[in-house]
Design an enzyme around this catalytic site. Structure first.
Site, PDB file in Angstrom:
ATOM      1  CG  ASP A  17      -1.984  -1.123   1.141  1.00  0.00           C
ATOM      2  OD1 ASP A  17      -1.937  -1.914   0.184  1.00  0.00           O
ATOM      3  OD2 ASP A  17      -2.823  -1.203   2.045  1.00  0.00           O
ATOM      4  CE  LYS A 115      -4.000  -4.435   1.055  1.00  0.00           C
ATOM      5  NZ  LYS A 115      -4.752  -3.384   1.782  1.00  0.00           N
ATOM      6  CB  CYS A 160      -2.265  -2.985   5.074  1.00  0.00           C
ATOM      7  SG  CYS A 160      -3.986  -2.427   4.898  1.00  0.00           S
TER       8      CYS A 160
HETATM    9  C1  VGL Z   1      -4.806   0.614   5.685  1.00  0.00           C
HETATM   10  C2  VGL Z   1      -6.390   1.480   7.087  1.00  0.00           C
HETATM   11  C3  VGL Z   1      -7.340   1.378   6.093  1.00  0.00           C
HETATM   12  C4  VGL Z   1      -3.369   0.212   5.491  1.00  0.00           C
HETATM   13  C5  VGL Z   1      -5.743   0.487   4.689  1.00  0.00           C
HETATM   14  O1  VGL Z   1      -2.902   0.174   4.331  1.00  0.00           O
HETATM   15  O2  VGL Z   1      -2.697  -0.063   6.495  1.00  0.00           O
HETATM   16  N1  VGL Z   1      -5.136   1.096   6.883  1.00  0.00           N
HETATM   17  N2  VGL Z   1      -7.007   0.873   4.902  1.00  0.00           N
END
Ligand code: VGL
Ligand code: ZN
Length: 227
Positions: A17, A115, A160
């Protein structure tokens, strides 16, 4: 000083991410998120197998506070599959915030996995959605590639990255989190809780300096490409 870890063809680097919305100025900014880009780029040069992930939510996603009337970001509510922390709208599919940081130079990545695209189920983990059941297909991909060890880095350590590392363990991969190549949200003690869970699951907490592969440029068959 722990023994160094030599990277080979049966290892994968999971880059979690590294998207604009998780960078300073983004919708769900992680402090220092952009500061790890150069390190992640360098690390990736040591791996023949790199998988990038993107958090990728449709408008109205269940994890958005805005989808739940008066709810506020960082509150936790109950949903069909358990507790769900609510977030500001982030990583809306196709939006600039969902794009990977433009400083990433990992052209040799073999997979970009999305995802969280199911409107009614969140997915912190790169392996399974938050219902704990719906697979993303990543475990099957890695098994078919004969991968044995998963090295995780990126954003955010306590969400994540941690969930992905825990799921990698439960699917039988030896698993490492490269701590200095991650940054955390750390809301309400979430970072300490995440490390505690990972320790119990025998996820190995390492620093990037412990990884000593030769650079990708030195290896065949990757010797000819530009970076
Ligand atoms: C994430 C909160 C919501 C992350 C993704 O990538 O850690 N955290 N969506
Ligand atoms: Zn998300």
């Amino acid at each position: 000083m722990p023994a160094t870890i030599a990277i080979d063809e049966r290892d994968v680097l999971l880059v979690i991410d590294m998207q604009n919305d998780f960078m300073p100025g983004g919708a769900l900014a992680v402090a220092g998120g952009d500061s790890i880009v150069p390190l992640v780029n360098r690390l990736a040069q040591n791996f023949a197998n790199v998988v990038l992930t993107q958090d990728w939510h449709p408008p109205g996603h269940i994890s958005f506070a805005s989808s739940h009337g008066g709810a506020r970001p960082f509150e936790t509510i109950g949903v069909a599959y358990g507790d769900q922390t609510l977030w500001p709208d982030h990583c809306v599919l196709g939006s600039p915030g969902a794009a990977l940081h433009k400083g990433l130079t990992i052209d040799h990545a073999i997979l970009i996995l999305r995802k969280g695209y199911n409107v009614a189920i969140d997915s912190y983990s790169a392996f399974a959605e938050a219902d704990g059941e719906t697979p993303t297909g990543l475990a099957g991909f890695l098994r078919e590639k004969n991968i044995r060890r998963v090295f995780a880095c990126g954003l955010a350590t306590d969400y994540c990255v941690a969930w992905s590392a825990l799921d990698a363990r439960s699917r039988g991969f030896e698993t490492f989190v490269i701590e200095d190549a991650c940054r955390a949200i750390d809301a309400q003690g979430s970072l300490g809780a995440a490390w505690a869970k990972m320790e119990i699951a025998r996820v190995q907490r390492i620093e990037s300096t412990e990884i000593t592969a030769k650079n990708r440029q030195d290896r065949r068959p990757f010797g000819s490409g530009s970076v």
